[in-house]
Design an enzyme around this catalytic site. Structure first.
Site, PDB file in Angstrom:
ATOM      1  N   LYS C  75       0.861  -1.191   0.000  1.00  0.00           N
ATOM      2  CA  LYS C  75       0.000   0.000   0.000  1.00  0.00           C
ATOM      3  C   LYS C  75       0.893   1.235   0.000  1.00  0.00           C
ATOM      4  O   LYS C  75       2.003   1.213   0.579  1.00  0.00           O
ATOM      5  CB  LYS C  75      -0.857  -0.056   1.259  1.00  0.00           C
ATOM      6  CG  LYS C  75      -1.871   1.059   1.434  1.00  0.00           C
ATOM      7  CD  LYS C  75      -2.687   0.799   2.717  1.00  0.00           C
ATOM      8  CE  LYS C  75      -3.734   1.869   2.956  1.00  0.00           C
ATOM      9  NZ  LYS C  75      -4.496   1.596   4.192  1.00  0.00           N
ATOM     10  N   SER C 150      -9.352   1.883   3.611  1.00  0.00           N
ATOM     11  CA  SER C 150      -8.527   2.690   2.743  1.00  0.00           C
ATOM     12  C   SER C 150      -7.565   1.846   1.891  1.00  0.00           C
ATOM     13  O   SER C 150      -6.967   2.376   0.972  1.00  0.00           O
ATOM     14  CB  SER C 150      -7.741   3.712   3.550  1.00  0.00           C
ATOM     15  OG  SER C 150      -6.910   3.062   4.474  1.00  0.00           O
ATOM     16  N   SER C 174      -9.343  -0.525   7.723  1.00  0.00           N
ATOM     17  CA  SER C 174      -8.814  -0.311   6.378  1.00  0.00           C
ATOM     18  C   SER C 174      -8.205  -1.508   5.677  1.00  0.00           C
ATOM     19  O   SER C 174      -7.902  -1.408   4.494  1.00  0.00           O
ATOM     20  CB  SER C 174      -7.783   0.816   6.407  1.00  0.00           C
ATOM     21  OG  SER C 174      -8.437   2.030   6.691  1.00  0.00           O
TER      22      SER C 174
END
Lengths: 466, 110, 486
Positions: C75, C150, C174
């Site tokens: 990420k 997220s 997330s």
């Protein structure tokens, strides 16, 4: 009659090997941005790690200032934005500091309260040019203790004494060099005036870096505040700077502009635990502090107060003195040599502080022992010491056997007798009332003894015989 | 709308945000907001604050707001390690000079 | 079922080279990413370089780790030395870290092949991946729907077989929520189990580094290699070690499972039915299931927002363009430059949260909001402690609903707020939890079941999830990305 009330917030840079939250080296100087890492420049994702020596030093300082120690204390974030603050917050301590409720005792016996001592990180350095700012983060993350005093100071003299004593105590505990001119000790002075029992509104004069300036600034601000009040005005609570050239204070920020620091617990660090054992262990490592030393020199070593104060003014001098006095009959002699010959040799304050000598305490002790045993007289001792300081040679190398032959009672008697026999006229003069005549006989003995005799003793002996 | 899910627990919502509040917070947080943006932020932050108000439902007695601290210290030894090089430290700065990070006080005129 | 083991054996048996494997994935990304927008930075050269190194090791008969040569993604809030790391925000455009995040370094040291950085909500603030400056990531099951947030890009990539596994971050759900939306496994570890050093902070007391994978076994293999004390992170737990892989096949009969009613009640009908069915599967495997009430789970959400926004407002203070990142072009003073930069380069959601966070910490409001939220948090923690005296694990839906439609949350603010309902209590209490796919809704969108454990009980929850997976059978997209069933 307007009374002055003042309290100090003093920042002291700690002399640890590394910064407070990272392993970057904590030295003074060096080229810009050469002692930095992701943590101290606040790179995204970097995290602080608390240096245990910083906590230990803070506790040392606290104990030396008679503080209580919190067995559990916390780190907090103080949020504000400024180019020298990489993370836009300073990791400090807000409501539970490491140390609290201590004091510094002045000579008068009055105690200036220490409200609290906490640890925090320093910010980087900014250089302001016309068009730009240059930023160096070497200083970012340098460990600081902030020592906050109660508003107990009531005169500039007290302020001077307080800062000097504070500085000396910090130097004795070896937590900091406290070199104000280098910035390792900085004072913020809070000052208010009042002609009633109530305290007046205070102003804060920031970043004072010399005791002389502190006094000047306080004097100026005292007068300024009185003038404002006399003219019917009121004091605005504000932050001031001090302009050395003009000797005046000037406004930096008012309270309205003041930041709301939005303190909250630092989530990246754990609480700090200090056990009773830890505190005791640190207490045991505390050296004898200046005030105690003075008392001991006076009471046990026969040194007068003024001389004692001069000796302890420089920690290295005190250490040297104590080593040189061990096993000596008269420490006062050692003190005199230091304050006289050696201080005469090291003319500046810096040289006295550094106290770098070519002789050791043992060699000074040796000289004093020779004087005490009568093998060396004072004036010869002084000149020998001077030579030793210059050349680094040892006493044995500079003094011949003859010099050290000593001058015992028989020799003294013999030479005095000789002096009297060979100078009948001078003897007669002396007997007739010319006191000064005896000095000629003393001179004779000194020449005959090749300077080894002690002039005072000779004079006494001659008087005895005559 | 919020209240439909929270109507059983949400409180009086006694905190009303106005423009001054938003501007004051934006100043503290160093965020420049354009005038036309302000109403948007007032309504959004108000909405979030209304959700947040739910924490004040329980008029609880003095609750401990400090966690039991973990019973060990997380501190490190005072041993220095190599710092990063100057070029690494400065590698992401836009302007540098002589090892310093340079920050213009105002942007260059075109 | 494990892709890692399958590929590891193929590599060892020289049926495929690491380079060929990397190339397969890179080619699939080339093909599928334009539709999904999962990857925002593809590190092709670096991947091939690393793959070649592994091939040389294999050729030389050297021992290699199970993860060596296995293509993966990070990420974009995980610091990668020398590779741009932006948190999908304009303000970090061009920022290249000078160090690696510990979790990434540990995988790198084991020969992981990094394909590229995946998309996320800006600074991890969001639940749909739509606040990213690179645009939103799409759900591989239906590209009209979001991937979640997220860690949306990461979940989308793993789910679409464009990476074998991914490392994300979980602050309020997330990792778990996008895993649930995209039909893959998402593991959030115990706070302190995995180092946060190098994870770009959103809310420091809530952030964790998590794992996304196609199945539970792979999640366990990866977790085992990133967990453990890191001296660079003062909040990482000393003396934590585990080998969750060895526990996966333990018999789960007799385990006590608790189901908090409040979270089931607030889920949509389809989600509720699906999760209840899955719970039934656990009962069939010999677990004892009990439904119980835990109302404090619901007030956890507002408390979470206050604490997260407060910490974020402080963590994001450092972004001013001075030492790194992007700055505004025209300004009249440094103060102006900083304000303008932050005003221009932060997105709306980030600015909203910074303002709210600043507010709840400010003088006069701290006690009413922040202190109160922390008090509720600690109350929740102690309640969980009591709950775990009774139960070995808790099961809830991961999210009350399935994936939102693109742009839906712009108007459905309530829905957005509540998307995290089931996940945030876990972050507030610092517990481990995972999401495992348990079904699909009528539109074919995945539904995730969340399994929550007591602190440091990752072995147990992975064990339960693995057993469930076996009982459930296959789940996943086999016609997208790299096909491993061939």
């Amino acid at each position: 009659m307007y009374k002055l009330t003042s309290g100090f917030e003093t920042h002291v840079e700690l002399k640890t090997n590394t910064k407070i939250f990272c392993c970057c080296s904590n030295e003074f100087g060096s080229e810009p941005n050469t002692r930095c890492c992701p943590v101290c420049i606040g790179l995204p994702g970097a995290m602080p790690r608390l240096n245990k020596k910083v906590v230990e030093f803070a506790v040392r300082a606290g104990l030396a200032l008679n503080c209580k120690i919190n067995s559990l204390s916390y780190m907090d974030r103080k949020n504000y934005s400024y180019p020298d603050l990489p993370k836009a917050y300073q990791i400090s301590q807000y409501d539970v500091p490491l140390c609290y409720e201590g004091f510094v005792e002045l000579d008068s016996g009055k105690r200036i309260g220490i409200t609290r001592i906490h640890i925090e990180e320093d910010a980087g350095k900014l250089i302001h040019n016309d068009a730009e700012i240059l930023i160096d983060y070497n200083r970012a993350g340098v460990p600081l203790i902030e020592i906050v005093s109660e508003p107990d100071i009531q005169s500039t003299e007290e302020a001077k004494e307080f800062v000097e004593k504070l500085r000396l105590i910090m130097r004795y505990t070896e937590v900091s060099d406290c070199k104000m001119q280098e910035g390792s000790m900085r004072c913020d002075v809070n000052i208010s005036v009042s002609d009633t029992d109530k305290l007046g509104t205070r102003t804060e004069i920031k970043n004072m870096n010399s005791i002389a300036n502190i006094q000047k600034a306080m004097e100026y601000e005292f007068e300024r505040q009185i003038e404002v009040l006399e003219n019917g005005g009121s004091i605005t609570q504000e932050t001031l700077g001090f302009d050395e050239k003009s000797g005046t204070t000037y406004s930096m920020r008012t309270k309205e502009d003041a930041d709301d620091y939005r303190f909250f617990r630092e989530p990246d660090l754990l609480a700090i635990h200090i056990s009773e054992e830890d505190i005791e262990r640190i207490r045991q490592t505390l050296p004898e502090l200046p005030d105690k030393k003075i008392k001991r020199y006076v009471a046990e070593l026969g040194i007068n107060k003024k001389d004692a104060e001069l000796l302890i003014k420089y920690p290295r001098v005190a250490e040297f003195f104590e080593k040189a006095s061990k096993g000596v009959n008269s420490p006062k002699k050692v003190a005199n040599f230091i304050l006289g010959v050696i201080f005469g040799f090291l003319k500046s304050e810096t040289l006295k502080e550094e106290f770098k000598l070519k002789i050791t305490p043992e060699s000074l002790k040796g000289i004093v022992l020779l004087v005490e045993s009568g093998k060396l007289n004072m004036s010869k001792a002084k000149t020998t010491l001077e030579q030793m300081l210059l050349s680094g040679k040892r006493a044995e190398e500079l003094l011949s056997n003859e010099d050290l032959g000593g001058f015992d009672e028989d020799m003294l008697l013999c030479l005095c007798g000789k002096a009297i026999d060979t100078n009948p006229k001078i003897v007669a003069d002396y007997k007739a009332g010319k006191d000064k005549a005896i000095m000629a006989l003393v001179g004779y003995v000194m020449r005959e003894s090749k300077g080894r005799a002690d002039a005072e003793k000779v004079k006494e002996k001659l008087k005895e015989i005559i | 709308m919020v209240k439909s899910i929270y109507k059983d627990i949400i409180g009086a919502g006694d905190c009303v945000i106005n423009e001054n509040d938003i501007m004051r917070m934006a100043t503290l947080a160093k965020l420049e907001l354009k005038p036309h943006e302000v109403p948007f932020y007032i309504s959004e932050v108000q909405r979030m604050l209304d959700y947040a108000e739910a924490v004040n439902i329980e008029d609880s007695a003095e609750k401990v707001s400090e966690a039991e601290p973990l019973d060990f210290n997380s501190m490190r030894e005072d041993i220095a390690s190599e710092s990063f090089t100057v070029s690494e430290i400065l590698s992401n700065a836009e302007k540098t000079e002589g090892g310093f990070i340079k920050l213009r006080k105002r942007s260059e005129n075109e | 079922m494990s892709n890692v083991i399958k590929l590891h054996n193929l590599l060892l048996n020289k049926e495929i080279s690491a380079r060929e494997l990397a190339e397969k994935y890179l080619s699939a990304i080339n093909c599928c990413n334009p539709d999904l927008n999962a990857y925002i930075n593809i590190t092709e050269e670096d991947a091939i370089l690393k793959a070649d190194i592994i091939d040389r090791k294999i050729a030389g008969g050297e021992d290699i780790d199970m993860l060596a040569g296995i293509p993966m993604t990070l990420k974009d809030n995980i610091s990668t030395k020398g590779t741009e790391t932006t948190c999908c925000s304009k303000i970090l455009e061009g920022y290249k870290p000078i160090y690696n995040a510990t979790a990434w370094q540990r995988l790198k040291d084991r020969g992981a092949v990094h394909l590229g950085k995946t998309n996320m909500d800006e600074f991890a603030m969001g639940c749909t991946c739509e606040t990213s400056v690179f645009g939103s990531s799409k759900n591989p099951y239906n590209t009209d729907f979001v991937a979640g947030g997220s860690s949306g890009g990461t979940a989308s990539a793993v789910s679409a077989n464009l990476a074998v596994y991914g490392i994300g971050s979980d602050t309020g759900g997330s990792v778990r929520q996008p895993a649930s939306f995209c039909g893959c496994v998402g593991l959030k570890p115990t706070y302190g189990a995995v180092s946060r050093y190098g994870l770009i902070a959103y809310a420091s007391s809530l952030d964790t580094v998590g794992v996304l994978a196609g199945n539970v076994t792979d999640a366990a293999i990866v977790f085992d290699r990133i967990l453990g004390f890191d001296p660079m992170d003062s909040t990482s737990t000393p003396d934590f070690s585990a080998c969750t892989f060895d526990f996966l096949n333990k018999n789960i009969s007799g385990r006590k499972i608790g189901v908090p009613k409040e979270l089931l009640e607030r889920a949509s009908g389809e989600v509720r039915d699906c999760v209840v069915k899955a719970i039934g599967d656990f009962e069939n495997m010999g677990c004892e299931v009990e439904y119980f009430s835990m109302p404090s789970l619901v007030t956890a959400l507002p408390a979470y927002y206050i604490i997260a926004c407060a910490e974020a407002s402080s963590n994001l203070g450092r972004y001013d363009g001075i030492r790194y990142g992007n700055k505004s072009e025209h300004f009249e003073s440094i103060h102006h430059m900083i304000c303008k930069t932050r005003g221009e380069k932060f997105g709306d959601e980030v600015k909203k949260r910074i303002i709210l966070g600043t507010f709840v910490l400010s003088e006069g409001y701290y006690d009413k909001y922040y202190a109160k939220a922390q008090a509720l948090r600690f109350e929740l923690k102690s309640q969980f402690e009591k709950v775990f005296e009774k139960y070995d694990a808790l099961i809830t839906p991961t999210s009350p609903k399935t994936a939102f439609k693109l742009s839906q949350v712009q108007t459905d603010k309530e829905g957005a707020f509540n998307a995290d309902l089931c996940t945030v209590p876990v972050n507030l209490a610092g517990l481990p939890a995972l999401s495992v796919p348990c079904g699909k809704d009528s539109l074919g969108l995945p539904i995730g079941m969340q399994i929550i454990g007591n602190k440091f009980s990752e072995s147990h929850i992975l064990n339960l999830a693995h057993k469930y997976e076996e009982a459930r059978g296959d789940f996943g997209i086999n016609n997208m990305g790299v096909r491993l069933d061939v």
